[in-house]
Design an enzyme around this catalytic site. Structure first.
Site, PDB file in Angstrom:
ATOM      1  N   CYS A 111       1.190  -1.672  -0.261  1.00  0.00           N
ATOM      2  CA  CYS A 111       0.150  -0.003   0.090  1.00  0.00           C
ATOM      3  C   CYS A 111       0.486   0.740   0.283  1.00  0.00           C
ATOM      4  O   CYS A 111       0.641   2.114  -0.294  1.00  0.00           O
ATOM      5  CB  CYS A 111      -0.823  -0.056   1.346  1.00  0.00           C
ATOM      6  SG  CYS A 111      -2.005  -1.053   1.283  1.00  0.00           S
ATOM      7  N   HIS A 251      -3.830   7.344   2.739  1.00  0.00           N
ATOM      8  CA  HIS A 251      -3.895   5.885   2.114  1.00  0.00           C
ATOM      9  C   HIS A 251      -4.925   5.750   2.402  1.00  0.00           C
ATOM     10  O   HIS A 251      -5.292   6.405   3.527  1.00  0.00           O
ATOM     11  CB  HIS A 251      -2.422   5.078   2.380  1.00  0.00           C
ATOM     12  CG  HIS A 251      -3.171   3.612   2.136  1.00  0.00           C
ATOM     13  ND1 HIS A 251      -3.935   3.149   1.107  1.00  0.00           N
ATOM     14  CD2 HIS A 251      -3.292   2.299   2.402  1.00  0.00           C
ATOM     15  CE1 HIS A 251      -3.391   2.127   0.803  1.00  0.00           C
ATOM     16  NE2 HIS A 251      -3.495   1.361   2.425  1.00  0.00           N
ATOM     17  N   ASN A 281      -9.914  -0.302   0.349  1.00  0.00           N
ATOM     18  CA  ASN A 281      -8.745   0.138   0.050  1.00  0.00           C
ATOM     19  C   ASN A 281      -7.761  -0.640  -1.341  1.00  0.00           C
ATOM     20  O   ASN A 281      -7.809  -1.579  -1.088  1.00  0.00           O
ATOM     21  CB  ASN A 281      -7.996  -0.813   1.058  1.00  0.00           C
ATOM     22  CG  ASN A 281      -6.384  -0.893   1.728  1.00  0.00           C
ATOM     23  OD1 ASN A 281      -6.234   0.218   0.501  1.00  0.00           O
ATOM     24  ND2 ASN A 281      -6.172  -0.986   2.463  1.00  0.00           N
TER      25      ASN A 281
END
Ligand code: ACO
Length: 362
Positions: A111, A251, A281
């Site tokens: 990520c 994020h 996500n």
């Protein structure tokens, strides 16, 4: 020294939506729990490979920058879900775009990948090694999600975002950056069966080792600390006071992690960009998608002081203090779209259910 400037931006979200209510038919969960614990309402499931999502986001970013693919020196794709290990997703994107003068490389920091790629691309531009980079975050993470595991099934989605980074004499660019890693706890978020450490004979009888497996509360705790610490350090490096930060583009993993990072920076929620409700996500893709949407929504002013922060598998984290350039409107756009898809979201996931098990009302 030459500065680096983000001159183009774009995103690509596949059209098929998996809602929280759809998930109620797959695992023991409900919309209230997912919304209150994560902020997610729905996510996208891709019918095409990672490189196709990346290519369209890249085309849109090139159009916004007003340059052609031939102007690009480097295609850098941050992904942990490439179409193939060989070739890289970046090589496929380079070919799809016709970026005939570009090198191409993938980077995997899960990520955190897009921020790693952005920081490295800015550094190469500022050092005069290259003039123009196309930096893309792209993932088809739902390929690795076991939809019988409610700890991961509700969190992830597919998508891509891209930026063009160009050399400029304008002030601004990357003012502070940090890249971090703690591999000692790598197994709190991993896909143990997805690489060469895998005994393939055993994998045949235990497909679930291919899936993303996560200790959610442990990841949560470390994400809050790493993103908060790194964000304050890059603001410090940039020489900014906290109240000079115009916007945090974090994020998008969990609204509670985002809120904790904003609190560390003493930022009011009006200065935080959050779109997790729509996409979940998307790993390396969340930040370039969020940046694109922040620009589209008029949330970035010329010269805006932006903090980016991310956290993910590895464990890895990264943050950047970035001063945006003077142009916040795209120079152009492309009307290209993904190929159409037929059928509903459950039929799109049928192959996943056949591999990992599960399916509607199993
Ligand atoms: N639906 C309903 N109940 C659930 C679900 C679900 N989907 N998942 C867990 N629960 C239950 C648990 O079983 C537990 O029940 P119990 O109290 O009866 O035992 C209860 O809810 C609380 O579970 P926790 O795991 O403690 O819940 P938490 O508040 O920590 O939320 C979550 C879980 C959302 C996963 C959170 O820990 C989190 O966001 N972690 C970080 C994940 C992350 O950010 N990953 C990013 C990296 S991704 C990358 O790099 C690819």
């Amino acid at each position: 020294m030459t500065n680096s400037s983000i001159t183009g931006w774009g995103k690509c979200l596949p059209p098929t939506v998996l809602t929280n209510h759809d998930l109620e038919a797959l695992v023991d969960t409900n919309d209230d729990w997912i919304t209150s614990r994560t902020g997610i309402k729905e996510r996208r499931i891709s019918h095409v490979g990672t490189s196709e999502l990346a290519t369209l986001a890249g085309k849109r970013a090139l159009a916004a920058a007003g340059i052609s693919a031939a102007d690009v020196d480097l295609v850098n794709v941050a992904t942990c879900t490439p179409d193939t290990l060989i070739p890289s997703a970046a090589s496929l994107v380079q070919n799809n775009l016709g970026a005939s003068n570009a090198g191409a490389v993938d980077q995997n920091a899960a990520c955190s990948g897009f921020l790693y790629s952005l920081i490295m691309a800015c550094g190469m531009v500022e050092a005069g090694v290259i003039e123009t980079a196309l930096v893309i975050g792209a993932e088809r993470l739902t390929y690795f999600i076991d939809f019988t595991d409610r700890g991961t099934a509700v969190l992830f989605g597919d998508g891509a975002g891209a930026v063009v980074v160009q050399a400029t004499d304008e002030p601004g660019g990357l003012k502070g950056s940090e890249m971090g890693s703690d591999g000692s706890v790598a197994d709190i978020l991993w896909s143990p069966g997805s690489g060469t450490a895998t005994n393939r004979v055993e994998l045949e009888s235990d497909h679930k080792r291919m899936a993303v497996s996560m200790n959610g509360p442990e990841v949560f705790k470390r994400a809050v600390k790493a993103m908060g610490d790194a964000s304050t350090r890059v603001v410090d490096q940039a020489g900014w006071a906290l109240d000079e930060v115009d916007i945090l583009i974090p994020h998008q993993a969990n609204t509670r992690i985002i809120d904790a990072t904003a609190r560390r920076l003493q930022l009011d929620s009006s200065k935080v960009f959050v779109n997790i409700a729509s996409y979940g996500n998307t790993s390396a893709a969340t930040i370039p998608i969020a940046l694109t949407e922040a620009l589209e929504a008029g949330r970035i002013e010329p010269g805006a002081k932006i903090v980016f922060a991310a956290f993910g598998g590895g464990l890895s984290w990264a943050a950047a203090a970035y001063e945006f350039g003077s142009r916040v409107e795209p120079l152009g756009e492309t009307d290209e779209e993904l190929p159409p898809t037929e059928g509903d979201v459950m039929s799109l996931l049928a192959e996943n259910f056949a591999y990992f098990g599960g399916g509607p009302n199993q």
